[in-house]
Write a protein that holds these residues in place. Sequence first.
Motif, PDB file in Angstrom:
ATOM      1  N   LEU B  99       1.147  -1.500  -0.044  1.00  0.00           N
ATOM      2  CA  LEU B  99      -0.607   0.221  -0.407  1.00  0.00           C
ATOM      3  C   LEU B  99       1.029   1.616  -0.105  1.00  0.00           C
ATOM      4  N   PHE B 100       0.774   1.701  -0.897  1.00  0.00           N
ATOM      5  CA  PHE B 100       1.478   3.409  -0.501  1.00  0.00           C
ATOM      6  C   PHE B 100       0.646   4.376  -0.607  1.00  0.00           C
ATOM      7  N   ILE B 101       0.868   4.977   0.458  1.00  0.00           N
ATOM      8  CA  ILE B 101       0.401   6.718   1.190  1.00  0.00           C
ATOM      9  C   ILE B 101       1.498   7.797   0.537  1.00  0.00           C
ATOM     10  N   TYR B 102       0.720   8.559   0.031  1.00  0.00           N
ATOM     11  CA  TYR B 102       2.200   9.560  -0.442  1.00  0.00           C
ATOM     12  C   TYR B 102       0.584  10.776  -0.569  1.00  0.00           C
ATOM     13  N   GLY B 103       1.216  12.029  -0.408  1.00  0.00           N
ATOM     14  CA  GLY B 103       0.886  13.078  -0.489  1.00  0.00           C
ATOM     15  C   GLY B 103       0.703  13.456  -1.841  1.00  0.00           C
ATOM     16  N   VAL B 129      -2.952   4.772  -1.697  1.00  0.00           N
ATOM     17  CA  VAL B 129      -3.953   6.678  -1.087  1.00  0.00           C
ATOM     18  C   VAL B 129      -3.527   7.478  -1.319  1.00  0.00           C
ATOM     19  N   LEU B 130      -4.046   8.040  -2.096  1.00  0.00           N
ATOM     20  CA  LEU B 130      -3.399   9.792  -2.060  1.00  0.00           C
ATOM     21  C   LEU B 130      -4.383  10.425  -0.311  1.00  0.00           C
ATOM     22  N   VAL B 131      -2.952  11.562   0.169  1.00  0.00           N
ATOM     23  CA  VAL B 131      -3.158  12.482   1.187  1.00  0.00           C
ATOM     24  C   VAL B 131      -3.791  13.509   0.635  1.00  0.00           C
ATOM     25  N   THR B 132      -4.881  13.468   1.004  1.00  0.00           N
ATOM     26  CA  THR B 132      -4.840  15.126  -0.484  1.00  0.00           C
ATOM     27  C   THR B 132      -6.506  16.362   1.564  1.00  0.00           C
ATOM     28  N   VAL B 172      -6.823  -2.645   4.539  1.00  0.00           N
ATOM     29  CA  VAL B 172      -5.447  -1.622   4.653  1.00  0.00           C
ATOM     30  C   VAL B 172      -5.745  -0.286   3.741  1.00  0.00           C
ATOM     31  N   ALA B 173      -6.142  -1.216   2.308  1.00  0.00           N
ATOM     32  CA  ALA B 173      -6.652   0.643   1.668  1.00  0.00           C
ATOM     33  C   ALA B 173      -7.965   1.168   1.710  1.00  0.00           C
ATOM     34  N   ARG B 174      -8.957   0.134   2.336  1.00  0.00           N
ATOM     35  CA  ARG B 174     -10.204   1.037   2.832  1.00  0.00           C
ATOM     36  C   ARG B 174      -9.877   2.026   3.621  1.00  0.00           C
ATOM     37  N   LEU B 175      -9.641   1.433   4.668  1.00  0.00           N
ATOM     38  CA  LEU B 175      -9.046   2.068   5.710  1.00  0.00           C
ATOM     39  C   LEU B 175      -8.396   3.467   5.477  1.00  0.00           C
ATOM     40  N   ALA B 176      -7.346   3.122   5.092  1.00  0.00           N
ATOM     41  CA  ALA B 176      -6.624   4.620   4.635  1.00  0.00           C
ATOM     42  C   ALA B 176      -7.344   5.678   4.125  1.00  0.00           C
ATOM     43  N   GLN B 177      -7.948   5.277   3.309  1.00  0.00           N
ATOM     44  CA  GLN B 177      -9.290   5.533   2.828  1.00  0.00           C
ATOM     45  C   GLN B 177      -9.629   6.456   3.190  1.00  0.00           C
ATOM     46  N   LYS B 178     -10.494   6.008   4.056  1.00  0.00           N
ATOM     47  CA  LYS B 178     -11.745   6.231   5.063  1.00  0.00           C
ATOM     48  C   LYS B 178     -10.394   7.629   6.188  1.00  0.00           C
TER      49      LYS B 178
END
Lengths: 340, 340
Positions: B99-103, B129-132, B172-178
């Motif tokens: 899972l990639f997470i970044y701005g 999941v992009l942080v916005t 994990v992607a669902r929770l990060a997106q949430k």
Amino acid sequence: MKKVINCPERVVEETIEGFIAANKKSYKKVENVNGVIRKDLKDKVAVVTGGGSGHEPLFIGLLGEGLADGVTLGNVFAAPPPFNIQEVAKAAHTGKGVLFIYGNYAGDVLNFDMAVELLEMEDIECRTVLVTDDVASAPIERKADRRGIAGDIFVLKIAGAAAEKGSSLEEVARLAQKANDHTFSIGVGLSPGTIPGAVEPPYTLGDDEIEIGMGIHGEPGVERTKMASADELTERLMNTILIESGISAGDEIAVLVNGLGSTTLMELFIINRKVAQILEENGIKTHDIDVNSYCTTQEMGGFSITLLKLDDELKDLYDAPAVSPYYKKFNEHYVHTKNE
Amino acid sequence: MKKVINCPERVVEETIEGFIAANKKSYKKVENVNGVIRKDLKDKVAVVTGGGSGHEPLFIGLLGEGLADGVTLGNVFAAPPPFNIQEVAKAAHTGKGVLFIYGNYAGDVLNFDMAVELLEMEDIECRTVLVTDDVASAPIERKADRRGIAGDIFVLKIAGAAAEKGSSLEEVARLAQKANDHTFSIGVGLSPGTIPGAVEPPYTLGDDEIEIGMGIHGEPGVERTKMASADELTERLMNTILIESGISAGDEIAVLVNGLGSTTLMELFIINRKVAQILEENGIKTHDIDVNSYCTTQEMGGFSITLLKLDDELKDLYDAPAVSPYYKKFNEHYVHTKNE
């Protein structure tokens, strides 16, 4: 200099309010004075630290298990008044005596000593260990005259761990004094920090000028010189500190690379890279390295390096758990024993 | 601007070397690229974060249990190249996907997407999941276009905790997106930070001028205005964030008051004092407040406020242990279960 404050006269009160708002479960304000204590005080020696504000997270952020039980806070860069110190000590005291740990500055010594006199009249036993880690502030023959800078962290760490173990006041004081005797720091100033409400910085440094050994309130260092590379600066500071401390091949140490405010963590890592290289080249064993900005001077630019020479006794205390908002250390042993 | 560096072209390499030197037991460099992974990788979804360097401790300092498994680092304020991202993901991957997470920045999106294509050709399953979180960067109707700022911390915290629990990549992607959908930030710029090696800052702000909503690379905000008191600035930011987020009476949140570099912890506490007052006046329950400088822009002056709206699912993950050099969270439950 833009500071995000409301009123220069109220920065310390509002700092405490904001700190408590973020940490309500663990800490409470001492009534009528600028001081904070742990809510979960234990039946043990009370470790009380403090001094002038403006060096955050030191002192307020180091309250907690295995560290300080109470902090007494003066105005920015000013010693806390004796009454303030007295009230915090009384609030933190649980019957086993109070150990004061603070940096060696004339104003602090005067006020803490006066508080000790008042506390002893109330039959509260006190001991004091002054932190004197700044090798640039006096020669080794006069170590007791040296100023206290980031070495506060190490001395507090050791004393807090010893107190948490249930050691007596004499024993905690002995160990804190030993930690101080084994702690050596030197810093370099790159640009000044400003006092909230002040329009001008308290001193100036040219665009390409730095001061080796400058104190954390801008006290004179040992040399004003030209800006140099990270490696050159680090070598310069490490050479001095190794000579002053006598730390050499075979010794084991803990290291703190401390930022003074606006020097970035990126720069501190680059400095630490060279610190670690020099230690390795010299055959000195690094038990732990901490890279952070614990002892700051507002937005001052610069950094300091602190070495704590360990023996078995100090190493055990260094490794003991510490749980505060801005200094945390725990290990499997702690995790294991906490619930036994 | 004096920076303690050796060579502007090598700041990222040397930052990594200095970070590893301080944390040898826990982390190692990924060969041939500017990336770092945990040594104790587990058989679980790999959480990989990263982006431009210069925001330390983000991203490198958030590697560890319950947080990131790998970080991929570009040059200062520049996206990491696809090959760099790919190598870090491969090094962190243990078979359960990445899972990639970044701005959300155009350069990062381009390079990470390219890396995902390459990784999928090697049969490594990826999600992004992009942080916005930055409410000042686009209207709510276009939340997906918003930039990522300090909200990175909360999204990473939630995703890391979910991965540590052994959840699937989808979950994990669902929770990060949430978490991202529930995270709202706004910042204010007071003074610019400079890129190592640059002689001039990338923009200027007058002596009494600030910019509400300015991004962490100096991107335009919503208003350039006069410097105001801590309470006025905090009210202004909180009003915007409460309207944008819809967070209101009865809601429960986690709060991050984040310094951008040279804004002191003292100032952040004074800001937090007002944040806590406003939340209380509005009947909003604060589950946790964190006051720190996690997402910086070199020595930039200013701060941001981030709110994460919690529900039971997110709260459990928020409270899960996290153990990295610059973000630590643990509780009695963790202490208890760690050795079972």
